[in-house]
Design a protein around this motif. Structure first.
Motif, PDB file in Angstrom:
ATOM      1  N   LEU A 204       0.835  -1.198   0.000  1.00  0.00           N
ATOM      2  CA  LEU A 204       0.000   0.000   0.000  1.00  0.00           C
ATOM      3  C   LEU A 204       0.870   1.248   0.000  1.00  0.00           C
ATOM      4  N   HIS A 205       0.597   2.155  -0.914  1.00  0.00           N
ATOM      5  CA  HIS A 205       1.274   3.443  -0.938  1.00  0.00           C
ATOM      6  C   HIS A 205       0.520   4.407  -0.033  1.00  0.00           C
ATOM      7  N   ALA A 206       1.145   4.748   1.077  1.00  0.00           N
ATOM      8  CA  ALA A 206       0.543   5.658   2.050  1.00  0.00           C
ATOM      9  C   ALA A 206       0.830   7.093   1.614  1.00  0.00           C
ATOM     10  N   LYS A 207      -0.035   7.587   0.777  1.00  0.00           N
ATOM     11  CA  LYS A 207       0.142   8.917   0.197  1.00  0.00           C
ATOM     12  C   LYS A 207      -1.011   9.812   0.623  1.00  0.00           C
ATOM     13  N   ASP A 208      -0.698  10.882   1.336  1.00  0.00           N
ATOM     14  CA  ASP A 208      -1.715  11.849   1.728  1.00  0.00           C
ATOM     15  C   ASP A 208      -1.713  13.004   0.726  1.00  0.00           C
ATOM     16  N   ILE A 209      -2.827  13.684   0.620  1.00  0.00           N
ATOM     17  CA  ILE A 209      -2.985  14.773  -0.336  1.00  0.00           C
ATOM     18  C   ILE A 209      -3.384  16.039   0.417  1.00  0.00           C
ATOM     19  N   SER A 210      -2.636  17.104   0.209  1.00  0.00           N
ATOM     20  CA  SER A 210      -2.934  18.352   0.902  1.00  0.00           C
ATOM     21  C   SER A 210      -4.302  18.874   0.489  1.00  0.00           C
ATOM     22  N   LEU A 211      -4.906  19.674   1.369  1.00  0.00           N
ATOM     23  CA  LEU A 211      -6.207  20.261   1.050  1.00  0.00           C
ATOM     24  C   LEU A 211      -6.139  21.094  -0.220  1.00  0.00           C
ATOM     25  N   GLU A 212      -5.037  21.826  -0.387  1.00  0.00           N
ATOM     26  CA  GLU A 212      -4.875  22.686  -1.562  1.00  0.00           C
ATOM     27  C   GLU A 212      -4.807  21.857  -2.836  1.00  0.00           C
ATOM     28  N   GLN A 213      -3.989  20.795  -2.820  1.00  0.00           N
ATOM     29  CA  GLN A 213      -3.865  19.967  -4.008  1.00  0.00           C
ATOM     30  C   GLN A 213      -5.181  19.263  -4.311  1.00  0.00           C
ATOM     31  N   VAL A 235      -6.577  12.390   3.861  1.00  0.00           N
ATOM     32  CA  VAL A 235      -6.777  10.960   4.111  1.00  0.00           C
ATOM     33  C   VAL A 235      -7.046  10.690   5.587  1.00  0.00           C
ATOM     34  N   ASP A 236      -8.067   9.893   5.851  1.00  0.00           N
ATOM     35  CA  ASP A 236      -8.401   9.439   7.205  1.00  0.00           C
ATOM     36  C   ASP A 236      -7.611   8.160   7.464  1.00  0.00           C
ATOM     37  N   TRP A 237      -6.452   8.307   8.086  1.00  0.00           N
ATOM     38  CA  TRP A 237      -5.551   7.167   8.238  1.00  0.00           C
ATOM     39  C   TRP A 237      -6.079   6.110   9.187  1.00  0.00           C
ATOM     40  N   GLN A 238      -6.816   6.510  10.198  1.00  0.00           N
ATOM     41  CA  GLN A 238      -7.404   5.507  11.084  1.00  0.00           C
ATOM     42  C   GLN A 238      -8.381   4.629  10.327  1.00  0.00           C
ATOM     43  N   ARG A 239      -9.140   5.245   9.442  1.00  0.00           N
ATOM     44  CA  ARG A 239     -10.089   4.471   8.634  1.00  0.00           C
ATOM     45  C   ARG A 239      -9.370   3.526   7.690  1.00  0.00           C
ATOM     46  N   VAL A 240      -8.281   3.990   7.071  1.00  0.00           N
ATOM     47  CA  VAL A 240      -7.483   3.133   6.183  1.00  0.00           C
ATOM     48  C   VAL A 240      -6.941   1.935   6.960  1.00  0.00           C
ATOM     49  N   ILE A 241      -6.398   2.202   8.141  1.00  0.00           N
ATOM     50  CA  ILE A 241      -5.843   1.128   8.972  1.00  0.00           C
ATOM     51  C   ILE A 241      -6.925   0.117   9.335  1.00  0.00           C
ATOM     52  N   ASP A 242      -8.094   0.599   9.733  1.00  0.00           N
ATOM     53  CA  ASP A 242      -9.176  -0.302  10.128  1.00  0.00           C
ATOM     54  C   ASP A 242      -9.634  -1.177   8.969  1.00  0.00           C
TER      55      ASP A 242
END
Length: 276
Positions: A204-213, A235-242
């Protein structure tokens, strides 16, 4: 078995440092895994020590020994190549698979890549089927997984990614889900998409995206090279983990952080570590 934290070596790209420096830095931060990028042949920046990519002309056992020295493991290889262009991708991907087997990386990650400007969709799927058939035969022999990533024109939706996955029936083919690309593509809910592919997840590529982007690019692009620090974007990382936890009970799933700088890699590690 569990969710593990790794980092894609692009986190040192803007620091103009060599691969070995990046390995040491990742270990210093606390990462357990790294995801190197590999290329064919030789090029100026890597040879001069200003770039992190590793030539597959190098000895893969050198990569393995370097990682052992820093007590860090390989989650996979970033071996993206245009599957629609077999004159490029077929030999590159097979070479990456053999290199991964010797280096100790269980996965090679790729996507369909930019398509030829002259080909039809029907032709593209034939070309991708050819490339993936050739690659999967080698991967099966060497015990390597091929992680297909949502990143281009056909894989930007759940149905599109599945249409590529279904081209070849091979136990060597799985999914490398990218949380950032799936969000930016804008055609589906990224969490529902992750639930759909999680049983086939190999990386899994853990890639977050800024609000601006996200505001500027969502629905207009199919992906992005790197994101912002995990925990500082959409990205809601807790949700991804769950979502991933049920399959991580049976096999390790590495969250390979994709960010652009060392400070972002530090903040990403701290954020994900707290949640895990």
């Amino acid at each position: 078995m569990a969710i593990k934290i790794g980092v894609n070596m692009e986190f040192v790209r803007h620091h103009d440092k060599p691969f070995a420096w990046g390995v040491a830095k990742a270990a210093e931060i606390g990462y357990e895994y790294i995801e190197p990028m590999v290329h064919i042949g030789r090029e100026l920046l890597s040879e001069a020590g200003y770039f992190h990519s590793v030539s597959m002309y190098d000895d893969p056992l050198w990569m393995r020994e370097l990682c052992d020295k820093h007590n860090i493991k390989l989650s996979g290889l970033s071996s993206h190549t245009p599957l629609c262009k077999p004159e490029i991708s077929a030999e590159y991907l097979k070479m990456a698979i053999r290199f991964a087997a010797d280096a100790g990386a269980p996965v090679v990650n790729t996507d369909e890549g930019p398509k030829p400007v002259w080909s039809t969709k029907e032709m593209d799927y034939t070309l991708m089927q050819y490339t993936l058939t050739e690659a999967s035969m080698v991967a099966e022999r060497h015990g390597i997984q091929i992680g297909l990533e949502p990143h281009q024109q056909y894989s930007k939706t759940p149905d599109g990614l599945d249409s590529i996955y279904d081209l070849v029936d091979s136990p060597a083919i799985g999914i490398n889900y990218d949380t950032g690309n799936s969000y930016l593509a804008g055609g589906s809910d990224p969490y529902e998409w992750l639930e759909r592919v999680r049983d086939r997840l190999v990386h899994l590529h853990a890639k977050d995206i800024s609000l601006e982007q996200g505001e500027e690019e969502r629905g207009k692009v199919t992906g992005t090279p790197v994101g912002c620090a995990c925990g500082e974007g959409v990205v809601d990382w807790q949700r991804v983990i769950d979502i991933v936890k049920p399959v991580a009970a049976d096999r390790d799933i590495v969250f390979s952080v994709e960010c652009g700088t060392v400070p972002e890699a530090i903040r990403s590690f701290e954020h994900l570590s707290k949640l895990l």
